[in-house]
Design a protein around this motif. Structure first.
Motif, short mmCIF file in Angstrom:
data_model
loop_
_atom_site.label_atom_id
_atom_site.label_comp_id
_atom_site.label_asym_id
_atom_site.label_seq_id
_atom_site.Cartn_x
_atom_site.Cartn_y
_atom_site.Cartn_z
N LYS A 36 5.26 -5.43 -8.19
CA LYS A 36 5.22 -6.87 -8.45
C LYS A 36 6.53 -7.53 -8.01
N SER A 37 7.65 -6.89 -8.30
CA SER A 37 8.95 -7.44 -7.89
C SER A 37 9.03 -7.57 -6.38
N PHE A 38 8.52 -6.55 -5.70
CA PHE A 38 8.51 -6.59 -4.23
C PHE A 38 7.62 -7.72 -3.73
N TYR B 158 0.84 -1.20 0.00
CA TYR B 158 0.00 0.00 0.00
C TYR B 158 0.87 1.26 0.00
N ILE B 159 1.95 1.23 0.77
CA ILE B 159 2.87 2.38 0.82
C ILE B 159 3.46 2.65 -0.57
N LEU B 160 3.86 1.55 -1.25
CA LEU B 160 4.42 1.71 -2.59
C LEU B 160 3.39 2.26 -3.58
N THR B 161 2.14 1.76 -3.49
CA THR B 161 1.12 2.23 -4.42
C THR B 161 0.78 3.70 -4.18
N THR C 207 5.72 1.19 -14.78
CA THR C 207 7.00 1.05 -14.09
C THR C 207 6.78 0.80 -12.60
N TRP C 208 5.90 1.60 -12.00
CA TRP C 208 5.61 1.39 -10.58
C TRP C 208 4.95 0.04 -10.35
N ASN C 209 4.11 -0.39 -11.29
CA ASN C 209 3.50 -1.73 -11.16
C ASN C 209 4.56 -2.82 -11.14
N ARG C 210 5.61 -2.66 -11.98
CA ARG C 210 6.70 -3.64 -12.01
C ARG C 210 7.48 -3.64 -10.69
N TYR C 211 7.71 -2.41 -10.15
CA TYR C 211 8.38 -2.33 -8.85
C TYR C 211 7.58 -3.07 -7.79
#
Length: 577
Positions: A249-251, A172-175, A243-247
């Protein structure tokens, strides 16, 4: 509260009108979430029966799951039907209110704004706003479903349940970071896109001039530059989101690895059954969809905030000015007009200072002068298209600002130099000014305006479709149809802004007689460069340096005003040449 949030809250009054549909959408969404929660629970039970291979219980649960999923599809279909109906109603109301506001704008709002900006907001942004409830309720049902399943995981193993909650918090923080950058780029993209729509509008409407003046290459270069900007911002918008979605997903992949290690530990220590682990593992990613659902809600709210600013900016006149009217109704307008110490600025430049003159009822008055003196502006001030900075304009000794909208609009008609003819039939164009007009009345005013003979020579006569802005008509025909439109309205005050400029000499003489006859029962004010059209005027006002320096009949001014005499002689000379 932030301004964009306030604008978004205003949207809910549109949904409030349709309470039943809104409640039905919410009930169906919650019903979907509740029914769907049963699926993983009973799938888990079925997995347990596979350990002992209890065929009867497996069959019974499989049959139950089949019926359950069919019910889910039925509920989903009902939800879709209801929410689409709701979207349509809200979309209609938003467009209606926006058009209502646009038609109440002061005309100066359009002078320096491209129509593409308003078209973009009217078409795209209202549609996005009307679909907002659809997206939010859809994602909200997913949030309810996944929150319920987290409770179920906590029941099976509290430690893995807590780990899933930690996953949700971290993602949630990343989103949140993703949405911050996405909203910023989306707003920039919207601005560039509406500029491009404006250019498209200009090119399509002016395509004949583009071809005739060979402007294709020049305009295409301009369009290409703007298109590249829009595409660049669109790519940047999509790239930011992806790009943020990839970050993220990787996490999540890292968190999945940790989850497997933890599950192995609890299975080894006999604190977690393998069947329970299989249930959790199968639905773990669906639980993590909670983040996607929350992100979708926040992303749609971010889009909605951008759109709401642009839509309610128009509806609420936040950066635009609205025509204002008084409450005084004049039942019987005589048509007397008086300017008292009128001061008017346009684009912060003073045009008139202490302008004074008087026009008597049932007279034909002409306003003449060189270009740029403000002749057409005087007509727009009388028609209340612009607001004064100081002074008064009186209609029958009543301040125009005190008069009601109906009093002004029903009693004042303006025929401009380039009247807009709508993409309707000729008959429908004229009937716009008087919806109850009979065919006989329409024919009568067309005869008065000297356009009847032209119309009956057309293949479909009065039913002829004229195309966008009357493209199939000549300039003179458009002006005469506009005059007929003003005549059928029977306004007491008729303003003609170069309304005979596109007529040939023959039709000009005919229209001159029509205008002169009108002045027997109407106050007629005509702005003209061609002084030959106003020699019969009862009074002529001569503008020079934005002031009236002389007035009188044509004969009076020829004898007493050097400026008027020079204007008239220069016109005669140009005609003879």
């Amino acid at each position: 509260m932030k301004e964009d949030t306030k604008n978004l809250i205003k949207l809910f009054k549109y949904y409030k009108k349709y309470k039943f549909l809104c409640i039905l959408v919410i009930v169906l969404s919650l019903g979907y979430a509740g029914i769907s929660l049963l699926s993983p629970i009973y799938e888990g039970k079925m997995l347990g029966y596979f350990e002992n291979f209890n065929k009867f219980n497996i069959f019974k649960i499989a049959l139950f799951l089949m019926l359950l999923r069919i019910i889910i599809e039925i509920v989903t279909n009902l939800w879709s039907r209801v929410v689409l109906r709701l979207n349509g109603k809200v979309n209609f109301d938003l467009k209606h209110d926006m058009l209502e506001s646009l038609t109440n704008f002061e005309l100066k709002n359009f002078d320096n704004s491209n129509s593409g900006m308003f078209i973009s907001r009217l078409n795209k942004d209202t549609s996005e706003l009307s679909e907002l409830f659809d997206y939010i309720t859809d994602d909200f049902s997913g949030v309810i479903l996944n929150l319920s399943f987290i409770v179920y995981v906590l029941y099976l193993n509290k430690y893995l349940g807590l780990f899933l909650i930690l996953n949700i918090i971290l993602v949630y923080i990343l989103t949140s970071k993703k949405l911050f950058y996405y909203k910023k780029v989306k707003a920039q993209y919207k601005r560039k896109d509406e500029e491009l729509v404006g250019v498209y509008t200009d090119v399509i409407r002016g395509v004949r001039e583009v071809q005739n003046l060979n402007l294709k290459d020049i305009l295409l270069d301009r369009i290409n530059t703007r298109q590249k900007d829009v595409i660049s911002y669109d790519i940047k918008k999509t790239h930011t989101r992806r790009t943020w979605n990839r970050y993220i997903k990787s996490f999540q992949h890292i968190l999945d690895f940790i989850f497997i290690i933890l599950a192995m530990y609890y299975i080894t220590n006999n604190t977690l059954q393998i069947s329970s682990f299989l249930i959790i593992f199968l639905y773990k990613n669906k639980v993590l969809n909670l983040i996607d659902d929350i992100s979708e809600i926040r992303e749609k709210l971010a889009d909605g905030k951008v759109s709401s600013i642009r839509v309610f900016d128009v509806i609420d006149y936040n950066t635009f000015t609205k025509d204002t009217y008084g409450n005084t109704e004049l039942a019987d307008v005589n048509g007397a007009i008086k300017f008292q110490n009128v001061n008017f600025q346009y684009n912060n430049k003073e045009l008139f200072q202490d302008l004074n003159f008087e026009i008597k009822p049932n007279t034909m008055v002409a306003i003449v002068g060189r270009s740029g003196e403000g002749k057409s502006t005087i007509l727009k001030l009388i028609g209340k298209n612009y607001k004064l900075n100081y002074g008064k304009i009186l209609i029958d000794n009543t301040d125009i600002n005190e008069l009601s909208k109906n009093t002004i609009r029903n009693n004042i008609s303006i025929v401009s130099q380039s009247p807009y003819i709508f993409n309707l039939s000729i008959k429908e164009n004229i009937r716009l000014a008087k919806s109850e007009a009979t065919d006989e009345e329409i024919i009568e005013v067309c005869k008065e305006a000297q356009i009847h003979d032209d119309i009956i020579e057309m293949k479909d006569g009065y039913n002829t479709l004229v195309g966008e802005n009357g493209i199939i008509l000549s300039g003179g025909q458009k002006q005469r149809i506009a005059i007929a439109r003003a005549l059928i309205k029977k306004s007491k005050i008729i303003l003609l802004d170069e309304a005979t400029s596109a007529l040939d000499n023959n039709n000009q003489e005919k229209i001159k007689k029509v205008i002169k006859n009108l002045s027997k029962e109407h106050t007629v004010i005509i702005v003209a460069h061609r002084l030959s059209t106003i020699v019969d005027a009862d009074n002529i006002l001569l503008l020079h340096n934005h002031s009236i320096i002389a007035s009188g009949t044509h004969k009076d001014l020829i004898n007493t005003s050097y400026e008027y005499k020079m204007l008239y002689e220069n016109e005669e000379l140009s005609i003879n040449i």
